[in-house]
Design a protein around this motif. Structure first.
Motif, short mmCIF file in Angstrom:
data_model
loop_
_atom_site.label_atom_id
_atom_site.label_comp_id
_atom_site.label_asym_id
_atom_site.label_seq_id
_atom_site.Cartn_x
_atom_site.Cartn_y
_atom_site.Cartn_z
N GLU A 1 7.42 0.99 -10.13
CA GLU A 1 6.95 2.30 -9.47
C GLU A 1 7.89 3.34 -10.16
N LEU A 2 9.29 2.91 -9.91
CA LEU A 2 10.43 3.64 -10.50
C LEU A 2 10.16 3.89 -11.91
N HIS A 3 9.92 2.67 -12.62
CA HIS A 3 10.03 2.94 -14.16
C HIS A 3 8.71 3.86 -14.55
N LEU A 4 7.86 3.44 -13.75
CA LEU A 4 6.44 4.44 -14.34
C LEU A 4 6.74 6.08 -13.88
N ASN B 1 0.91 -1.30 0.08
CA ASN B 1 0.12 -0.11 -0.03
C ASN B 1 0.99 1.25 -0.23
N PHE B 2 1.80 1.33 0.86
CA PHE B 2 2.91 2.44 0.83
C PHE B 2 3.56 2.51 -0.60
N ILE B 3 4.00 1.39 -1.18
CA ILE B 3 4.76 1.70 -2.27
C ILE B 3 3.87 2.22 -3.53
N HIS B 4 2.69 1.64 -3.44
CA HIS B 4 1.68 2.26 -4.57
C HIS B 4 0.97 3.68 -4.30
N SER B 5 1.26 3.86 -2.95
CA SER B 5 0.53 5.49 -2.79
C SER B 5 1.28 6.41 -2.41
N ILE C 1 9.18 -7.41 -2.89
CA ILE C 1 9.05 -5.93 -2.71
C ILE C 1 9.89 -4.86 -3.54
N ASP C 2 11.03 -5.52 -3.85
CA ASP C 2 11.89 -4.90 -4.82
C ASP C 2 11.34 -4.74 -6.14
N ILE D 1 4.73 -0.99 11.30
CA ILE D 1 6.09 -0.81 10.85
C ILE D 1 6.25 0.69 10.56
N GLU D 2 7.29 1.33 10.19
CA GLU D 2 7.42 2.49 9.96
C GLU D 2 8.49 2.88 8.85
N VAL D 3 8.32 3.68 7.90
CA VAL D 3 9.24 4.03 6.90
C VAL D 3 9.75 5.30 7.15
N ILE D 4 11.00 5.36 6.90
CA ILE D 4 11.87 6.67 7.27
C ILE D 4 12.52 6.87 5.86
#
Length: 294
Positions: free
Chosen positions: A73-76, A34-38, A66-67, A285-288
């Motif tokens: 997303e990077l390619h998009l 969800n984080f990766i796509h939003s 996950i990679d 979990i948390e992303v920094i």
């Protein structure tokens, strides 16, 4: 850690088995996706300065799912750019799975994969020994800082590799999760001197604050069903206990008083909640996200 207790990471096969069960019983990958796509697309938008080639480093990339979602997303966001992707992963089983996944995934012609079967410390040593000058536009560390000797030094090194407008993404268990309470209460008895398994985003944010490093953070809600842990002799419950404690065959090797204390704590409101006859562990979990060194 008593003499009869061994670290879970000393047994690759059981570690992988317990980790796979953890993924089945938790919503961790779902909340990461969800984080990766939003949230991630906007983060990735700002890297690269319009360059036709981007350098990415995945530290502790695991089995690659996950990679590949992040690369997509990077390619998009940078459809015309080719990508050089350094994969740093010490576990041979996970690395094999990642390679197999790449071979079966179409549309990855824009990515060159460089496989590094090594720890982050070994990667750092080799990088310095070869006097590498390549800079990275995006570096990610998902759930791996538990296994380094010095998280501060590891973060400092990889941050030093960031290109202009580069981003370093760190994902760990949240300082507000049940993990924090478990580690805070029993790290002295469960701890293994060779790994630093008791770091949360709370520790990392305090460290960054003390150094005056700016960052953005994203709290991700996640739960894990640990009901089977409370069924005596349940095979899956014992695997989950191994994963929670990072102790190999915890249920069989832990002293009775330690096992009783851990089991009581896992049912404590600061760690878990009861929901529909299930015990749900707070696996937040948390992303920094950190920018390049100025």
């Amino acid at each position: 850690m008593t003499s009869s207790m061994k670290s879970l990471v000393s047994d690759d096969a059981r570690y992988l088995k317990s980790f796979e069960l953890f993924l089945e019983r938790s919503s961790e990958h779902q909340c990461m996706q969800n984080f990766i796509h939003s949230e991630l697309p906007e983060i990735l938008q700002s890297i690269g300065n319009g360059a036709s080639h981007l350098n990415v480093i995945g530290v502790g990339s695991g089995s690659g799912e996950i990679d590949l979602e992040m690369l997509s997303e990077l390619h998009l966001k940078h459809p015309g750019a080719t990508v050089d992707n350094e994969v740093v992963e010490p576990n041979p089983g996970q690395l094999h799975h990642y390679k197999d996944l790449v071979s079966k995934t179409p549309g990855l012609d824009y990515v060159k994969f460089n496989w590094n079967k090594m720890t982050s410390e070994e990667f750092e040593d080799e990088w310095k020994e070869k006097k590498m000058t390549k800079m990275a536009d995006f570096i990610h560390m998902f759930q791996m800082l538990y296994y380094v000797k010095d998280p501060e030094a590891t973060i400092s090194f990889f941050r030093s590799l960031l290109n202009k407008n580069g981003k370093l993404l760190i994902c760990l268990v949240s300082g507000k999760s049940g993990w924090r309470k478990l580690w805070q209460s029993y790290m002295g008895q469960l701890g293994h001197k060779r790994i630093n398994q008791y770091v949360t985003t709370g520790h990392i944010k305090s460290l960054l604050d003390s150094k005056g490093v700016s960052y953005q953070s994203y709290e991700l809600q996640s739960q894990m069903d640990i009901t089977e842990c409370f069924i005596e002799g349940d095979e899956k419950g014992e695997l989950l206990l191994d994963f929670l404690t990072e102790v190999l065959h915890f249920s069989k090797t832990a002293p009775p008083e330690l096992k009783a204390g851990v089991m009581e704590l896992l049912h404590h409101p600061e760690c878990s909640t009861d929901f529909e006859n299930k015990v749900m562990f707070n696996n937040n979990i948390e992303v920094i996200v950190i920018d390049e060194c100025l």
